[in-house]
Structures are given as structure tokens and as C-alpha cells.
Scaffold this motif. Structure first.
Motif, PDB file in Angstrom:
ATOM      1  N   SER A  82      23.544  21.752  19.104  1.00 18.24           N
ATOM      2  CA  SER A  82      23.487  22.727  18.571  1.00 18.24           C
ATOM      3  C   SER A  82      25.682  22.756  17.953  1.00 18.24           C
ATOM      4  CB  SER A  82      23.539  23.911  19.247  1.00 18.24           C
ATOM      5  OG  SER A  82      23.893  24.067  19.879  1.00 18.24           O
ATOM      6  N   PRO A  84      27.990  22.572  15.925  1.00 19.19           N
ATOM      7  CA  PRO A  84      28.856  21.812  13.951  1.00 19.19           C
ATOM      8  C   PRO A  84      29.674  21.217  14.132  1.00 19.19           C
ATOM      9  CG  PRO A  84      29.576  23.445  14.715  1.00 19.19           C
ATOM     10  CD  PRO A  84      29.078  23.134  16.131  1.00 19.19           C
ATOM     11  N   ARG A 113      23.759  13.792  10.911  1.00 20.82           N
ATOM     12  CA  ARG A 113      23.411  13.961   9.988  1.00 20.82           C
ATOM     13  C   ARG A 113      23.748  15.325  10.522  1.00 20.82           C
ATOM     14  NH1 ARG A 113      18.390  11.857   9.513  1.00 20.82           N
ATOM     15  NH2 ARG A 113      17.893  11.941  11.784  1.00 20.82           N
ATOM     16  N   GLU A 114      24.215  16.650   9.652  1.00 15.89           N
ATOM     17  CA  GLU A 114      24.024  17.479   9.829  1.00 15.89           C
ATOM     18  C   GLU A 114      22.816  18.168  10.256  1.00 15.89           C
ATOM     19  OE1 GLU A 114      27.586  19.913   8.528  1.00 15.89           O
ATOM     20  OE2 GLU A 114      27.427  18.170   7.164  1.00 15.89           O
ATOM     21  N   GLN A 115      22.650  19.140  10.200  1.00 16.73           N
ATOM     22  CA  GLN A 115      21.108  19.975  10.816  1.00 16.73           C
ATOM     23  C   GLN A 115      21.437  20.793  10.732  1.00 16.73           C
ATOM     24  OE1 GLN A 115      20.184  19.796  15.222  1.00 16.73           O
ATOM     25  NE2 GLN A 115      19.417  17.561  15.136  1.00 16.73           N
ATOM     26  N   ASP A 116      19.220  21.338   9.686  1.00 19.28           N
ATOM     27  CA  ASP A 116      19.614  22.745   9.150  1.00 19.28           C
ATOM     28  C   ASP A 116      19.774  24.112  10.316  1.00 19.28           C
ATOM     29  OD1 ASP A 116      19.597  21.516   6.597  1.00 19.28           O
ATOM     30  OD2 ASP A 116      17.236  22.049   7.012  1.00 19.28           O
ATOM     31  N   GLY A 117      20.997  24.616  10.347  1.00 19.23           N
ATOM     32  CA  GLY A 117      20.603  25.893  11.163  1.00 19.23           C
ATOM     33  C   GLY A 117      22.428  25.493  11.937  1.00 19.23           C
ATOM     34  N   GLY A 118      22.609  24.482  11.582  1.00 16.73           N
ATOM     35  CA  GLY A 118      24.442  24.216  12.227  1.00 16.73           C
ATOM     36  C   GLY A 118      23.531  23.541  13.257  1.00 16.73           C
ATOM     37  N   LYS A 120      24.298  18.952  14.724  1.00 18.71           N
ATOM     38  CA  LYS A 120      24.243  17.522  14.434  1.00 18.71           C
ATOM     39  C   LYS A 120      23.247  16.472  14.891  1.00 18.71           C
ATOM     40  CE  LYS A 120      27.786  16.602  17.612  1.00 18.71           C
ATOM     41  NZ  LYS A 120      28.154  17.841  17.950  1.00 18.71           N
TER      42      LYS A 120
END
Length: 122
Positions: A82, A84, A113-118, A120
Motif C-alpha cells: 500500500s 505509494p 505498476r501503480e495500483q488504483d487507490g494507492g 504499487k
């Protein structure tokens, strides 16, 4: 007609040193099941480095997800957390940061890859 193997395994955990050996065994067992024995050592080494990075650097907690994905001829092993902040590759002279260089050395390719909602996924 033959079909290419496929499969997916996900493990959620807290990246503590005591858990890393357990995850290595899970990755090894899954790859043995898929008859990918030649990939066990590089995958286990890569996931060890990524989990160590989560343990050392991830904020606010050490929770993460290990994903093992086999699609056709391609195996992807990733670790998501989680935090960022994106990882950086260190130099051989640096006191830390060589883990991603190890990941690069045992992989055909790697990335972040960055994840939606914060967070990676590496």
C-alpha cells in the motif's frame, strides 16, 4: 489442439522476516505443481528480495500480496503493497537498494505498476 497451462495463486501476508521462508516454500510448491521446476530458484530469490523491500521500506504497514500468475508461456511473480512510493534501483556501492538489481538479474523483465487507490505492484 493443446492448451497452454494457466493458473493463478495469491497470498496475502505481513512481510515479516519470519514469513519469508514460508512464502518461498509456497512459491516453490506452486511452480512444482505447474511443472516449472527450472524457475523455482529465480522466482523464490526474486520474491525474497521483494518481500525484504516491503519489510524494510513499506509504510504505513507491512501488509502485502504475492501474486503468481501463469498465462501460456509467461510466469509473472509480483509483490504489491500500500506504500505509494516507487522503488529505486541502487548501485553496487550503495549500502542498500541492491534488491531490485537482484530481481532484474533473475527476471526476463520487471517493472512497477501503480495500483488504483494507492500503493504499487513490483
Amino acid at each position: 489442439m493443446t492448451t497452454k497451462p494457466s493458473g493463478h495463486c495469491t497470498v496475502e501476508l505481513q512481510a515479516l522476516p519470519s514469513r519469508i521462508g514460508q512464502i518461498r516454500r509456497i512459491v516453490s510448491a506452486q511452480l512444482r505443481y505447474w511443472r516449472l521446476d527450472a524457475l523455482i530458484h529465480p522466482a523464490a530469490l526474486g520474491v525474497t528480495e521483494l518481500l525484504s523491500n516491503v519489510h524494510r521500506h513499506a509504510q504505513p504497514d507491512k501488509r502485502c500480496t504475492v501474486d503468481i500468475l501463469l498465462t501460456g508461456e509467461r510466469l509473472t511473480v509480483s509483490v504489491g503493497d500500500s506504500d505509494p512510493r516507487l522503488p529505486r534501483v541502487g548501485t553496487a556501492e550503495a549500502a542498500g537498494g541492491r534488491g531490485l538489481a537482484v530481481v532484474a538479474s533473475v527476471s526476463d523483465s520487471w517493472g512497477v505498476r501503480e495500483q488504483d487507490g494507492g500503493g504499487k505492484e513490483v
